[in-house]
Design a protein around this motif. Structure first.
Motif, PDB file in Angstrom:
ATOM      1  N   TRP A 185       0.832  -1.201   0.000  1.00 12.29           N
ATOM      2  CA  TRP A 185       0.000   0.000   0.000  1.00 12.29           C
ATOM      3  C   TRP A 185       0.870   1.256   0.000  1.00 12.29           C
ATOM      4  O   TRP A 185       2.045   1.222   0.350  1.00 12.29           O
ATOM      5  CB  TRP A 185      -0.961   0.014   1.191  1.00 12.29           C
ATOM      6  N   LEU A 186       0.236   2.357  -0.408  1.00  8.95           N
ATOM      7  CA  LEU A 186       0.878   3.670  -0.444  1.00  8.95           C
ATOM      8  C   LEU A 186       0.253   4.560   0.606  1.00  8.95           C
ATOM      9  O   LEU A 186      -0.973   4.597   0.740  1.00  8.95           O
ATOM     10  CB  LEU A 186       0.653   4.311  -1.809  1.00  8.95           C
ATOM     11  N   LYS A 187       1.093   5.297   1.308  1.00  5.29           N
ATOM     12  CA  LYS A 187       0.560   6.272   2.254  1.00  5.29           C
ATOM     13  C   LYS A 187       1.437   7.518   2.203  1.00  5.29           C
ATOM     14  O   LYS A 187       2.481   7.531   1.544  1.00  5.29           O
ATOM     15  CB  LYS A 187       0.534   5.686   3.662  1.00  5.29           C
ATOM     16  N   ALA A 188       1.000   8.553   2.890  1.00  5.75           N
ATOM     17  CA  ALA A 188       1.799   9.772   3.013  1.00  5.75           C
ATOM     18  C   ALA A 188       2.139   9.960   4.478  1.00  5.75           C
ATOM     19  O   ALA A 188       1.345   9.655   5.348  1.00  5.75           O
ATOM     20  CB  ALA A 188       1.009  10.977   2.498  1.00  5.75           C
ATOM     21  N   ARG A 189       3.361  10.431   4.748  1.00  5.35           N
ATOM     22  CA  ARG A 189       3.703  10.831   6.120  1.00  5.35           C
ATOM     23  C   ARG A 189       4.805  11.878   6.066  1.00  5.35           C
ATOM     24  O   ARG A 189       5.357  12.158   5.006  1.00  5.35           O
ATOM     25  CB  ARG A 189       4.107   9.625   6.969  1.00  5.35           C
ATOM     26  N   LEU A 190       5.101  12.468   7.245  1.00  2.00           N
ATOM     27  CA  LEU A 190       6.147  13.486   7.305  1.00  2.00           C
ATOM     28  C   LEU A 190       7.505  12.824   7.512  1.00  2.00           C
ATOM     29  O   LEU A 190       7.604  11.805   8.189  1.00  2.00           O
ATOM     30  CB  LEU A 190       5.880  14.445   8.468  1.00  2.00           C
ATOM     31  N   LYS A 204      10.318  17.698   8.264  1.00  2.00           N
ATOM     32  CA  LYS A 204       8.856  17.656   8.174  1.00  2.00           C
ATOM     33  C   LYS A 204       8.349  17.854   6.745  1.00  2.00           C
ATOM     34  O   LYS A 204       7.231  18.330   6.534  1.00  2.00           O
ATOM     35  CB  LYS A 204       8.200  18.657   9.127  1.00  2.00           C
ATOM     36  N   SER A 205       9.175  17.524   5.753  1.00  2.00           N
ATOM     37  CA  SER A 205       8.685  17.491   4.371  1.00  2.00           C
ATOM     38  C   SER A 205       7.815  16.258   4.209  1.00  2.00           C
ATOM     39  O   SER A 205       8.016  15.255   4.890  1.00  2.00           O
ATOM     40  CB  SER A 205       9.857  17.410   3.400  1.00  2.00           C
ATOM     41  N   PRO A 206       6.853  16.301   3.269  1.00  2.00           N
ATOM     42  CA  PRO A 206       6.023  15.117   3.057  1.00  2.00           C
ATOM     43  C   PRO A 206       6.775  14.034   2.279  1.00  2.00           C
ATOM     44  O   PRO A 206       7.578  14.335   1.404  1.00  2.00           O
ATOM     45  CB  PRO A 206       4.846  15.656   2.237  1.00  2.00           C
ATOM     46  N   LEU A 207       6.510  12.782   2.635  1.00  2.00           N
ATOM     47  CA  LEU A 207       7.055  11.614   1.932  1.00  2.00           C
ATOM     48  C   LEU A 207       5.898  10.793   1.380  1.00  2.00           C
ATOM     49  O   LEU A 207       4.856  10.684   2.017  1.00  2.00           O
ATOM     50  CB  LEU A 207       7.868  10.736   2.892  1.00  2.00           C
ATOM     51  N   LEU A 208       6.096  10.198   0.210  1.00  2.00           N
ATOM     52  CA  LEU A 208       5.163   9.211  -0.340  1.00  2.00           C
ATOM     53  C   LEU A 208       5.779   7.850  -0.042  1.00  2.00           C
ATOM     54  O   LEU A 208       6.884   7.562  -0.499  1.00  2.00           O
ATOM     55  CB  LEU A 208       4.993   9.425  -1.841  1.00  2.00           C
ATOM     56  N   GLU A 210       5.804   3.697   0.202  1.00  2.00           N
ATOM     57  CA  GLU A 210       5.250   2.432  -0.279  1.00  2.00           C
ATOM     58  C   GLU A 210       5.765   1.295   0.589  1.00  2.00           C
ATOM     59  O   GLU A 210       6.969   1.154   0.797  1.00  2.00           O
ATOM     60  CB  GLU A 210       5.646   2.194  -1.731  1.00  2.00           C
ATOM     61  N   ALA A 231       8.429  13.526  -1.734  1.00  2.00           N
ATOM     62  CA  ALA A 231       7.137  13.691  -2.424  1.00  2.00           C
ATOM     63  C   ALA A 231       7.245  14.620  -3.627  1.00  2.00           C
ATOM     64  O   ALA A 231       6.505  14.464  -4.594  1.00  2.00           O
ATOM     65  CB  ALA A 231       6.086  14.205  -1.445  1.00  2.00           C
TER      66      ALA A 231
END
Lengths: 258, 258
Positions: A185-190, A204-208, A210, A231
């Protein structure tokens, strides 16, 4: 604005906004990869401290409009790479097909105690060991992703392969394992501060992110991987068939989230 | 810690960490959905201001460990919903199959000037109009996503359907359009302050964002949608075939990023 930040704080905040607006105009008019004024140039132009100039640039980096190459300055961000849907190419193979030079910085590669997520994903008992490989994945010198791979200990011989310049999946094939299907699955987090540093991003940049399990041709789960992409540099293409109004009952997702 | 923040700042930062560590223990030992101590209780227990208590809770919310329901307090975050791979169910249909009650808050629905992304996605000339529908998508009272849909003006009659309790795709079918295939990409980005407010998240929380174009059964692009999911509440399942060592040349992604 926070209460009690005071007049000086308010003034500084207004200055960020001015500088940001100015940089946005340059970005709108410019092209991906174009160099942007340095922090020193911004500070001089606007008669502000270098800290204030940096803050404006960091805000635009977090939005993904600006990118930084260590030692080379800041640039209008490139359009992110698209991973095509349906097929998992190895990172090395994927980058080569785009005309980019793949490489990896090895962070660590050794036998470790399996985490509970590793055990769930690979069907292992508690306690178990796994081969853990942590790498920074790089394309043409730009860090794209942090990757943590946990492999069955039967795959330990892959550690003798060149995993900085070569592909892990090529290595697995050489020692007799055929990666066949990936699900996850794919999610987003900092990003944590440490992750941000490794990816040359502001904290605290966003990461995509997997998470996936890879099976070999016999359906044996051999690999459990988390890949955390910057991201602003990587997106994942998808293709879906729209369900008709009536269809088979919902089947639960194959795996629980981390 | 920032230089010049001073002794008081340092002390407050240490207090956050203490409170965070205490809350983490409660979370580790607890179950998703379990209520957490209120900010007032935390402030009293630790003899700190309510601001300090709130800061500790906000940090854990940004990490996705804690969730907030307006008026009801804070809770150990539920595991995120998984969207199954391959099939696009309408949001309403998807939620019902999980036993959740879907609803939407309409933000706006009207004819607007198409953005350049709308024009690219739908193959429209400049200038063109589109029907824009903005909704907050809600499951059992929890906001999951912000959605902006741009439709061809030929679909305007869909605005007469009930889009707060019903499905847009059901509405499109009723007026003679059959959503058939969706293609697009997934990325991660930070929520703006306005988005965070609508989703009941702290500002700068990560979002998992899907951009897609939906074609009808004749291959006509009828819908261009951006759905921004609260990253702690929604993840997207994927399934990929691992490419063999040798395969067809890389085909470029179908669309440029926004």
């Amino acid at each position: 604005m926070r209460a009690g930040q005071g007049k000086a704080g308010e003034k500084a905040a207004l200055r960020y906004q001015e500088i940001e607006a100015w940089l946005r105009e340059i970005i709108m008019a410019g092209r991906p990869g174009q160099a942007l004024p340095s922090e020193v140039e911004i500070a001089t132009n606007f008669e502000v401290s270098r800290m204030t100039a940096r803050q404006a640039v960091l805000n635009l980096m977090r939005e993904g409009l600006v990118d930084r190459r260590r030692g080379a300055g800041t640039f209008i961000a490139d359009n992110p790479l698209h991973r095509r849907e349906g097929v998992l190419l190895s990172f090395s193979e994927d980058m080569k097909r785009r005309g980019l030079t793949p490489s990896s910085t090895m962070i660590s590669s050794k036998k470790e105690i399996a985490t509970s997520e590793d055990r769930n994903a690979l069907g292992l008992k508690d306690p178990s060991s796994v081969i853990v490989i942590k790498r920074i994945r790089i394309a043409d010198g730009t860090p794209l992703a942090l990757e943590r791979v946990a492999l069955l200990t039967q795959c330990a011989a892959v550690l003798n392969e060149d995993l900085e310049n070569g592909s892990l999946h090529d290595g697995l094939r050489k020692i007799g394992f055929q990666p066949t299907v990936a699900s996850g699955w794919l999610k987003a987090r900092l990003a944590t501060a440490q992750e941000a540093r490794k990816l040359d991003l502001p904290s605290k940049s966003p990461l995509l992110v997997e998470t996936r399990v890879i099976e070999d041709e016999n359906g044996l789960a051999i690999e459990h991987t988390e890949t955390a992409y910057a991201a602003n540099r990587y997106v994942v293409d998808i293709k879906l068939n729209c369900a008709p109004a009536v269809m088979a009952p919902f089947k639960a997702a194959p795996m629980a989230p981390a």
